[in-house]
Design a protein around this motif. Structure first.
Motif, short mmCIF file in Angstrom:
data_model
loop_
_atom_site.label_atom_id
_atom_site.label_comp_id
_atom_site.label_asym_id
_atom_site.label_seq_id
_atom_site.Cartn_x
_atom_site.Cartn_y
_atom_site.Cartn_z
N LEU A 1 0.67 -1.23 -0.01
CA LEU A 1 0.10 -0.01 0.00
C LEU A 1 0.69 1.27 0.00
N VAL A 2 0.58 2.05 -0.96
CA VAL A 2 1.46 3.33 -1.05
C VAL A 2 0.65 4.52 -0.97
N GLU A 3 0.88 5.38 0.26
CA GLU A 3 0.20 6.73 0.13
C GLU A 3 1.14 7.75 -0.54
N SER A 4 0.37 8.77 -1.07
CA SER A 4 0.99 9.86 -1.72
C SER A 4 0.20 11.08 -1.45
N GLY A 5 0.63 12.29 -1.87
CA GLY A 5 -0.14 13.45 -1.95
C GLY A 5 -0.08 14.38 -0.69
N GLY A 6 0.78 14.00 0.25
CA GLY A 6 0.84 15.01 1.41
C GLY A 6 1.92 16.09 0.98
N GLY A 7 2.01 16.93 2.10
CA GLY A 7 2.81 18.09 1.77
C GLY A 7 2.60 19.21 2.78
N MET A 8 2.94 20.44 2.38
CA MET A 8 2.83 21.44 3.37
C MET A 8 1.78 22.43 2.51
N PRO B 1 -3.24 27.11 6.11
CA PRO B 1 -4.62 27.03 6.68
C PRO B 1 -5.60 27.39 5.66
N GLY B 2 -6.69 26.57 5.44
CA GLY B 2 -7.75 26.85 4.75
C GLY B 2 -7.39 26.33 3.13
N GLY B 3 -6.54 25.70 3.10
CA GLY B 3 -5.94 25.05 1.73
C GLY B 3 -6.18 23.59 1.60
N SER B 4 -6.02 22.98 0.54
CA SER B 4 -6.56 21.45 0.38
C SER B 4 -5.39 20.60 -0.25
N LEU B 5 -5.42 19.41 -0.03
CA LEU B 5 -4.89 18.43 -0.46
C LEU B 5 -5.49 17.00 -0.55
N ARG B 6 -5.05 16.22 -1.64
CA ARG B 6 -5.71 15.10 -2.06
C ARG B 6 -4.58 13.94 -1.65
N LEU B 7 -5.18 13.21 -0.76
CA LEU B 7 -4.19 11.75 -0.54
C LEU B 7 -4.52 10.80 -1.45
N SER B 8 -3.85 10.03 -1.91
CA SER B 8 -3.95 8.77 -2.60
C SER B 8 -3.43 7.51 -1.70
N CYS B 9 -4.29 6.31 -1.89
CA CYS B 9 -3.67 5.26 -1.43
C CYS B 9 -3.96 4.28 -2.43
N SER B 10 -2.93 3.71 -2.93
CA SER B 10 -2.88 2.94 -3.96
C SER B 10 -2.32 1.36 -3.75
N TYR C 1 -13.18 8.48 -1.11
CA TYR C 1 -13.80 7.87 -2.27
C TYR C 1 -12.99 6.85 -2.93
N ARG C 2 -13.47 6.09 -3.71
CA ARG C 2 -12.32 5.05 -4.27
C ARG C 2 -12.64 5.23 -5.76
N ASP C 3 -11.72 4.88 -6.48
CA ASP C 3 -11.61 4.65 -8.03
C ASP C 3 -11.04 3.30 -8.19
N ASP C 4 -12.03 2.35 -8.36
CA ASP C 4 -11.83 0.98 -8.33
C ASP C 4 -10.94 0.51 -9.79
N SER C 5 -11.16 1.35 -10.74
CA SER C 5 -10.49 1.26 -11.94
C SER C 5 -8.96 1.40 -11.98
N LYS C 6 -8.41 2.31 -10.86
CA LYS C 6 -6.98 2.76 -10.61
C LYS C 6 -6.76 1.93 -9.46
N ASN C 7 -7.55 1.43 -8.75
CA ASN C 7 -7.17 0.51 -7.36
C ASN C 7 -6.76 1.33 -6.41
N THR C 8 -7.29 2.61 -6.24
CA THR C 8 -6.80 3.42 -5.43
C THR C 8 -8.06 4.01 -4.50
N VAL C 9 -7.94 4.56 -3.30
CA VAL C 9 -8.73 5.24 -2.56
C VAL C 9 -8.26 6.65 -2.10
N TYR C 10 -9.08 7.55 -2.26
CA TYR C 10 -8.46 8.92 -2.09
C TYR C 10 -9.24 9.60 -0.79
#
Length: 121
Positions: free
Chosen positions: A4-11, A14-23, A71-80
């Motif tokens: 399992l690999v997470e990605s999308g973290g960062g700095m 406040p008030g900003g957005s990020l999207r994490l991925s779990c593949s 949410y999940r994108d099963d076509s990409k085998n990833t949860v966001y």
């Protein structure tokens, strides 16, 4: 190799957005419930959000309701995990877990290595 690999973290400010991925590699996420957890320095790991294998059921901790969406994108085998309106208290290492249940009994789970999220001005 099962992974399992997470990605999308960062700095972010406040008030900003990020999207994490779990593949997932070498197994299919659609047959597993997936959860996001986080651990801040000096604190215990806490559950943030989860989604069932079917995607029909979701869970959010009170602290993130209305701001995070899983949410999940099963076509990409990833949860966001879409994280909006981030706050300094969201700063933590975020981990994803894929869990396989037989009824209500956990059979096994996999964990990712974590991705750092830092919310600071």
């Amino acid at each position: 190799q099962v992974q399992l690999v997470e990605s999308g973290g960062g700095m972010v400010q406040p008030g900003g957005s990020l999207r994490l991925s779990c593949s997932a590699s070498e197994f299919t996420l659609v047959t597993h419930g997936v959860g996001w957890f986080r651990q801040a320095p000096g604190k215990e790991r806490e559950g943030v959000s989860g989604i069932s294998g079917s995607g029909e059921n979701t869970y959010y901790a009170d602290s993130v309701k209305g701001r995070f969406t899983i949410y999940r994108d099963d076509s990409k085998n990833t949860v966001y995990l879409q994280m909006n309106n981030l706050k300094p208290e969201d700063t933590a290492v975020y981990y994803c877990q894929a869990a396989y249940y037989n009824g209500d009994t956990l059979q096994y789970d996999y964990w990712g290595q974590g991705t750092q999220v830092t919310v600071s001005s």
